[in-house]
Scaffold this active site. Structure first.
Site, mmCIF file in Angstrom:
data_model
loop_
_atom_site.group_PDB
_atom_site.id
_atom_site.type_symbol
_atom_site.label_atom_id
_atom_site.label_comp_id
_atom_site.label_asym_id
_atom_site.label_seq_id
_atom_site.Cartn_x
_atom_site.Cartn_y
_atom_site.Cartn_z
ATOM 1 N N GLY A 187 2.689 2.909 -3.635
ATOM 2 C CA GLY A 187 2.446 1.683 -2.886
ATOM 3 C C GLY A 187 3.110 1.693 -1.518
ATOM 4 O O GLY A 187 4.314 1.892 -1.418
ATOM 5 N N SER A 188 2.375 1.479 -0.447
ATOM 6 C CA SER A 188 2.964 1.627 0.870
ATOM 7 C C SER A 188 1.993 1.176 1.951
ATOM 8 O O SER A 188 0.967 0.564 1.662
ATOM 9 C CB SER A 188 3.353 3.092 1.092
ATOM 10 O OG SER A 188 2.312 3.944 0.668
#
EC number: 4.1.1.65
Length: 219
Positions: A187-188
């Site tokens: 996640g980013s």
């Protein structure tokens, strides 16, 4: 499709954890068939989730001398003029791509050129869609100068789940469009800063593919 090298250790640790957990459940709860099957199913789902996160699918890349290609898979969450205060220290056109845990998390060079600036910043782990994540989260900042002299800044930003940013470039390197420059785990977000007036080919909430979707065209 192959598995990215950044996933080897995580996948091995996941397999070890699943093996130990299932062995313990088999030993401690031998008579509870329903519980054993529940753990088996959850273990399988965990393994598939980790495996798909580190997938490296085969792709036919888009390229072009004046094209800026999306550096990551995900969804466009920001297209706006903003003050870039770290390197340019003036107004730029910012495009941000949010990567959820189900996206491919390989980061690719949006343009070819020479790395004029690189810096790693330790920081917080705010949710990647939080506007403050661009300046307060763990992140890297890369500036690549295009062959026509136009500098493009792109930034890897860790999210609430992402706890490790990986990069493969340094100042002075000559980079090639669509080649990997890094990876962010779980996640980013990636921000791209372009000169004002740059023609952007994306819309808000558009789903994009790294190395394939054309983000913008340089003048």
């Amino acid at each position: 499709m192959t598995i990215h090298k950044e996933g080897y250790t995580t996948i091995a640790l996941s397999v070890l954890f699943i093996f130990v957990l299932n062995a313990f459940i088999d030993y401690r709860f031998a008579d509870m068939t329903w519980l054993k099957w529940l753990i088996y199913i959850l273990s399988f789902l965990l393994f598939i989730t980790v495996l798909q996160f580190f997938r490296n699918p085969s792709r036919s890349f888009t390229s072009g001398g004046n094209l800026v290609i999306c550096p990551a898979d995900g969804k466009v969450v920001v297209i706006e003029e903003t003050l870039e205060g770290e390197y340019f220290k003036d107004k730029r056109l910012q495009v941000s791509i949010f990567m959820s845990p189900v996206n491919v998390h390989i980061n690719r060079n949006p343009i070819s050129g020479v790395v004029k600036f690189f810096k790693y910043h330790p920081g917080k782990y705010l949710a990647a869609w939080n506007p403050k994540s661009s300046t307060e989260n763990e992140r890297t900042t890369v500036v690549v100068e295009h062959q026509n002299g136009t500098p493009v800044l792109f930034r890897q930003i860790a999210g609430a789940l992402a706890r490790r940013i990986v990069w493969y470039i340094k100042e002075g390197d000559t980079v090639t469009q669509n080649k990997e420059f890094g990876f962010i785990k779980f996640g980013s977000r990636v921000d791209i800063f372009l000169p004002l007036g740059t023609k952007v080919n994306l819309e808000l909430n558009q789903v994009v593919k790294g190395g394939i979707t054309v983000l913008a065209e340089l003048a």
